[in-house]
Design an enzyme around this catalytic site. Sequence first.
Site, PDB file in Angstrom:
ATOM      1  N   LYS A   1       1.381  -1.311   0.176  1.00  0.00           N
ATOM      2  CA  LYS A   1      -0.178   0.267  -0.327  1.00  0.00           C
ATOM      3  C   LYS A   1       0.767   0.853   0.322  1.00  0.00           C
ATOM      4  CE  LYS A   1      -0.453  -0.381   5.092  1.00  0.00           C
ATOM      5  NZ  LYS A   1      -0.866   0.228   5.922  1.00  0.00           N
TER       6      LYS A   1
ATOM      7  N   ARG B   1      -9.371   0.263  16.040  1.00  0.00           N
ATOM      8  CA  ARG B   1      -9.626   0.772  14.853  1.00  0.00           C
ATOM      9  C   ARG B   1     -10.253  -0.383  14.018  1.00  0.00           C
ATOM     10  NH1 ARG B   1      -4.008   1.287  10.791  1.00  0.00           N
ATOM     11  NH2 ARG B   1      -4.415  -0.677  10.302  1.00  0.00           N
TER      12      ARG B   1
ATOM     13  N   ARG C   1       2.110 -10.109   7.285  1.00  0.00           N
ATOM     14  CA  ARG C   1       1.830  -9.329   6.818  1.00  0.00           C
ATOM     15  C   ARG C   1       2.916  -8.376   6.768  1.00  0.00           C
ATOM     16  NH1 ARG C   1      -2.994  -9.357   9.461  1.00  0.00           N
ATOM     17  NH2 ARG C   1      -2.639  -7.478  10.586  1.00  0.00           N
TER      18      ARG C   1
ATOM     19  N   TYR D   1      14.512  31.707   4.366  1.00  0.00           N
ATOM     20  CA  TYR D   1      13.773  32.670   4.973  1.00  0.00           C
ATOM     21  C   TYR D   1      13.960  32.109   6.518  1.00  0.00           C
ATOM     22  CZ  TYR D   1      10.703  31.389   1.331  1.00  0.00           C
ATOM     23  OH  TYR D   1      10.008  31.058  -0.284  1.00  0.00           O
TER      24      TYR D   1
ATOM     25  N   MET E   1      10.748  25.125  -0.189  1.00  0.00           N
ATOM     26  CA  MET E   1       9.831  23.689  -0.851  1.00  0.00           C
ATOM     27  C   MET E   1      10.328  23.239  -1.751  1.00  0.00           C
ATOM     28  SD  MET E   1       5.910  24.958  -3.168  1.00  0.00           S
ATOM     29  CE  MET E   1       5.696  25.342  -1.392  1.00  0.00           C
ATOM     30  N   ASP E   2      11.385  23.476  -2.489  1.00  0.00           N
ATOM     31  CA  ASP E   2      12.375  23.539  -3.480  1.00  0.00           C
ATOM     32  C   ASP E   2      13.898  23.111  -3.856  1.00  0.00           C
ATOM     33  OD1 ASP E   2       9.728  23.220  -5.557  1.00  0.00           O
ATOM     34  OD2 ASP E   2       9.970  25.510  -5.408  1.00  0.00           O
TER      35      ASP E   2
HETATM   36  C1  LIG Z   1      -3.990  -4.252   8.877  1.00  0.00           C
HETATM   37  C2  LIG Z   1      -2.071  -3.857   8.582  1.00  0.00           C
HETATM   38  N1  LIG Z   1      -0.849  -5.615   7.990  1.00  0.00           N
HETATM   39  C3  LIG Z   1      -0.175  -4.954   8.314  1.00  0.00           C
HETATM   40  C4  LIG Z   1       0.667  -3.983   7.793  1.00  0.00           C
HETATM   41  C5  LIG Z   1       1.629  -4.066   7.624  1.00  0.00           C
HETATM   42  O1  LIG Z   1       2.320  -3.025   8.721  1.00  0.00           O
HETATM   43  P1  LIG Z   1       4.462  -3.269   8.761  1.00  0.00           P
HETATM   44  O2  LIG Z   1       4.412  -1.884   7.607  1.00  0.00           O
HETATM   45  O3  LIG Z   1       4.704  -3.241  10.343  1.00  0.00           O
HETATM   46  O4  LIG Z   1       4.861  -4.045   8.761  1.00  0.00           O
HETATM   47  C6  LIG Z   1      -0.490  -2.818   7.781  1.00  0.00           C
HETATM   48  C7  LIG Z   1       0.759  -1.377   8.256  1.00  0.00           C
HETATM   49  O5  LIG Z   1       0.578  -0.457   8.122  1.00  0.00           O
HETATM   50  C8  LIG Z   1      -1.824  -2.563   8.130  1.00  0.00           C
HETATM   51  O6  LIG Z   1      -2.370  -2.035   8.000  1.00  0.00           O
END
Ligand SMILES: Cc1ncc(COP(=O)(O)O)c(C=O)c1O
Length: 403
Positions: free
Chosen positions: A50, A148, A234, A278, A326-327
Amino acid sequence: MHETGIYDGALVEREILRPTVAEIDLAQLAANYRAIQQAVAPARVMATIKANAYGHGLVPVGRYLAHQGVDYFAVAFVEEAQALRAAGIKTPILVFGGFLAEQIPQFLEHDLTITASSVEKLQQIDRVAAGLGRQARIHLKFDTGMGRVGVQYATAKTLLDAVADCTHCEIEGIYSHLATADEADLTHARLQAARFADILAYNQQCGNPTPRWRHLANSAAICQLPETHYDIVRAGILLYGVYPSPEVKRTVTVKPALRWRSRVVYFKIQPADHPVSYGSTWRHDQPARIVTVPVGYGDGYFRAISDRGKVLINGRRYPIVGRVCMDQFMVHIGQDSAYNGDEVILLGESDTGERITIEELSEWAGTIPYEILTNINGRVPRIYKETSDNRPQTSEGDLLSEV
Ligand SMILES: Cc1ncc(COP(=O)(O)O)c(C=O)c1O
């Protein structure tokens, strides 16, 4: 300026107009993936890609890891999953995030795995799937202490009991997310793990089949809570070679896959007492040798590191002086010399072995490595390299393309 990158599946030289790039080492990404896979076996690895693959480029990373044989991808939003499908990626994709009812047909159309985080959502999915004559692939999400999305563990039965009536939903997974697995004190994480085990036990008592994928572990839990590995982990930040926090035990060896670099575009000697940038926050009582680097908060670099951060120029460490604009930002190079075109490393290692670590950058910016990576925005070209012998498997010439 010419850079070697992987474009349309081939290693080529091409012109990059911007002197600022994020360079992604694909072989390192593959090595990290393999290290995680080895550490958690027989569990499998769900590659969490993601947020533009944590800044590394959603489609190029997705394509590359698909060729490496990753079993499952995870993204936050249906749009991210759609982009992967549009790129021809056929690997299963779990969408973590919440969704609105009108998005359900998109999940079904693109063969995506849906997170059902309430009885109502599960029933909505079932109705839409029935209406379309489809079968939805579902992972049930429980809140064991993250606070959550997900059904509260205390009322987990409501969701597990509802499954029997949802004949257009295939329950392929059950999962939960840990809130504190990256801390030294794992008490709460273990409590969450115990609650998750109770949910799975109840699922069995209900006579529901054990789903193919039970999952709980994020990167921190991969490293320090083996009992949470279940069928698949994950992996997010660890995949990119970064540890989730300084407290996490580094039981899996990974290395960063991203290097952020630029080039000097300006040099001048400022007179003594002449302010820089700045707000005129920095000045020197001597004439000062100052270079300008063409990167700023408009690229996702952090204004918070003004007068605090450091960069490497030609492999040597120098302080950022004055406010990050900014740049562009300015660097004081002491008595040294630097010329237009000289290499500046904002994050990562120079050829001399010196490095700016993501932990330092996070500390200067008052944030965490996750935000550093995901903040590098679309104005920064990504280039893809392999630096080890482990060449990616290019097939049909469609492995990677520039983003
Ligand atoms: C539901 C869920 N699982 C796994 C992950 C992966 O987390 P990490 O990057 O700490 O391994 C995330 C990331 O935020 C998540 O939202």
